[in-house]
Design a protein around this motif. Structure first.
Motif, short mmCIF file in Angstrom:
data_model
loop_
_atom_site.label_atom_id
_atom_site.label_comp_id
_atom_site.label_asym_id
_atom_site.label_seq_id
_atom_site.Cartn_x
_atom_site.Cartn_y
_atom_site.Cartn_z
N LEU A 85 0.83 -1.20 0.00
CA LEU A 85 0.00 0.00 0.00
C LEU A 85 0.87 1.26 0.00
O LEU A 85 0.54 2.26 -0.64
CB LEU A 85 -0.93 -0.01 1.21
CG LEU A 85 -2.04 -1.08 1.16
CD1 LEU A 85 -2.69 -1.25 2.52
CD2 LEU A 85 -3.09 -0.73 0.12
N GLY A 86 2.01 1.20 0.70
CA GLY A 86 2.95 2.32 0.64
C GLY A 86 3.54 2.50 -0.74
O GLY A 86 3.73 3.63 -1.20
N THR A 87 3.80 1.40 -1.43
CA THR A 87 4.31 1.47 -2.80
C THR A 87 3.27 2.08 -3.73
O THR A 87 3.61 2.84 -4.65
CB THR A 87 4.71 0.06 -3.29
OG1 THR A 87 5.73 -0.46 -2.42
CG2 THR A 87 5.24 0.09 -4.71
N ALA A 88 2.02 1.78 -3.52
CA ALA A 88 0.95 2.36 -4.34
C ALA A 88 0.96 3.88 -4.28
O ALA A 88 0.77 4.57 -5.29
CB ALA A 88 -0.41 1.83 -3.89
N LEU A 89 1.24 4.42 -3.10
CA LEU A 89 1.15 5.86 -2.91
C LEU A 89 2.17 6.65 -3.72
O LEU A 89 1.98 7.84 -3.94
CB LEU A 89 1.29 6.20 -1.42
CG LEU A 89 0.12 5.76 -0.54
CD1 LEU A 89 0.42 6.01 0.92
CD2 LEU A 89 -1.17 6.46 -0.95
#
Length: 408
Positions: A85-89
């Motif tokens: 989810l951090g990579t998505a941001l």
């Protein structure tokens, strides 16, 4: 030759970081490679959607494992979900309605990380660090059976970089420190993650005003050995760590991964000499007009610029560069007396040559540690050389912490 996963330089690097985090169970190699293949030629919207979908799928699996009593499986999946989810941001500024999507996904990311930290043994302790007229959110993570002088342990303050998620700060620095018996403090400083996204607090160049309250907070605790507080930072923290050391002298030793002298160098490295000439000649309106034209022609460039500019809270390119130019160690580097280890990886693409420059400027105890492409430990923050990084960096830190403990 280094394999490229994406033509987008930022996305390619994020994939490599995700792969490297598998060393500390922050990702699964198969999950990363499958998602990377699906977004190899994609834009920001597709990037965001793919990584958010993966993070949510893994989070749902973690919740099912927890409900069935499979605590280890749940713990590991919550960490992977937080990372994805951090990579998505990283792609959020390229999507439709980015503020709305950020407000949706960032709390999901942090909730997964909270569940992971709560499942450690002992569970991490959420903390609020007094800072000016607010508090900085953080976590104190202790190793199993922590011990030390009078029951006190060595403590590592982890200083995150400019835009990485706290889950990456954990896999890069926090997890290996806990495995070696350190207590670890993770925190969001001004401009970082929850402090930025939820409170609108932006970066500041005088980072000693951040680290000193953190040290004060730790020294007030009975479980922290005051003689064994160390500091390590990744990416842009290669500026913030030595900046803090110039004024905060209660830290036993520190690490800058990599070294940074002038933060603005990473911006000019990508903008090129012609634009820099415009800016330095005082033609700021022309500078802004040229860059805004480039953003209009290249949405991916515009999204990357917005993501990197977000922690400064400044929109106009010329004003942003004027602010970033204030982040310069040269006027204060002579004040640093704390032993400092500086990493120097081949292929450093944000601040090439800066690690050696900082090393040469330092008047006090110092060490420059090379990481090479031949070792597979090259590129910014050695994303694929984590075992080698940990061995070299933490063996050096251990020398200070163990020597201090033995002298008591």
């Amino acid at each position: 030759m280094t394999h490229r996963f994406s033509d987008n330089v930022q996305f390619d690097y994020e994939i490599v970081v995700a792969l490297g985090s598998a060393w500390r169970q922050g990702a699964d190699v198969g999950e990363v490679l499958a998602t990377a293949a699906a977004v190899a030629d994609a834009g920001g919207q597709e990037w965001f959607d793919a990584w958010a979908a993966l993070g949510r799928r893994v989070r749902e699996e973690a919740d099912r494992c927890a409900a069935r009593g499979h605590a280890v499986s749940a713990r590991d999946a919550w960490l992977r979900a937080a990372g994805y989810l951090g990579t998505a941001l990283v792609g959020v500024d390229a999507v439709a309605d980015p503020d709305k999507r950020l407000a949706e996904v960032f709390p999901e990311h942090r909730a997964c990380f909270d569940r992971f930290l709560g499942s450690l043994r002992p569970p991490a302790e959420p903390v609020a660090i007094p800072y000016e007229d607010m508090t900085l959110p953080g976590y104190l993570i202790s190793p199993p059976g922590a011990s030390g002088a009078s029951g006190r342990s060595p403590t590592l303050i982890v200083n995150n970089g400019s835009d990485g998620p706290v889950s990456t700060a954990w896999t890069m620095l926090g997890a290996p420190a806990v495995a070696r018996g350190y207590r670890v403090l993770l925190f969001d400083g001004p401009g970082q993650q929850s402090t930025l996204f939820e409170h609108g607090v932006t970066f500041r160049p005088d980072w000693e005003k951040v680290v000193t309250p953190v040290v004060d907070f730790l020294l007030a605790r009975p479980d922290v050995d005051p003689a064994r507080i160390v500091l390590a930072g990744v990416s842009q923290a290669g500026y913030w760590v030595p900046r803090a050391l110039a004024f905060e002298h209660r830290i036993a030793a520190a690490v800058a991964d990599p070294g940074v002298v002038r933060v603005a160098d990473s911006w000019w490295h990508n903008l090129g000499p012609e634009l820099r000439g415009l800016w330095e000649s005082g033609e700021r309106e022309t500078f802004d007009r040229v860059l805004e034209g480039a953003f209009a022609e290249d949405p991916a460039l515009a999204a990357t610029w917005r993501w990197r500019a977000k922690p400064y809270g400044i929109d106009a390119p010329s004003q942003l560069l004027a602010e970033v130019s204030r982040y310069d160690l040269a006027p204060v580097v002579g004040l640093i007396t704390t032993p400092l280890l500086i990493t120097d990886p081949d292929g450093e693409h944000f601040w090439p040559g800066a690690s050696r420059e900082l090393y040469d400027l330092l008047p006090g105890p110092k060490r420059l540690v090379r990481f090479t492409e031949a070792e597979g430990a090259h590129r910014h923050c050695e994303p694929m050389g984590r075992a080698l990084f940990e061995q070299r960096v933490f063996d050096w830190l251990d020398g200070f912490c163990h020597r201090t403990a033995a002298a008591r």
